[in-house]
Design a protein around this motif. Structure first.
Motif: not given
Length: 126
Positions: A112-123
């Motif tokens: 879940v943290r991996g998805v969250h961090e990847a989304a934050r960086r992509a955003g």
């Protein structure tokens, strides 16, 4: 494609998600190693003092069958083909189940943290 970017949709890459998940698991390595060590110790304890037996013919379990039982218990599957026969074995089985739940929870939390961090960086890049 430009329309998707203007709508605020962010595309995530599996590579970034896995990289962030691996980074999180690396930070948790001491906890995960401790849980693995505890699993090994409880498995040895189950073999020596838990009295695991096969339910089909009520014979004492081999080490391989005991490891199988402990893994199935830690994964909370519990087929019931090998069972502990002593009080220590039953307490050991409960502890193995708890270890499995904690281990699984840590892996899911890292994902879940991996998805969250990847989304934050992509955003942030968009």
């Amino acid at each position: 494609m430009d329309n998707a970017a203007s709508d605020g949709v962010v595309r995530l890459r599996a590579r970034e998600i896995l990289r962030e998940m691996a980074r999180t698991l690396w930070y948790l390595r001491a906890i995960l190693a401790g849980l693995l060590l505890l699993f090994i110790l409880l498995t040895i304890g189950m073999y020596r003092y838990g009295g695991p037996v096969e339910t089909a013919n009520r014979t004492p379990s081999t080490m391989a069958e005991t490891v199988y039982f402990c893994a199935i218990t830690a994964l909370t599957i519990g087929f019931g083909d090998v069972v502990p026969t002593s009080i220590f074995g039953r307490i050991d089985a409960v502890l193995l189940g708890l270890i499995g739940v904690v281990f699984t929870g840590l892996i899911v939390a890292a994902a879940v943290r991996g998805v969250h961090e990847a989304a934050r960086r992509a955003g942030a890049e968009a």
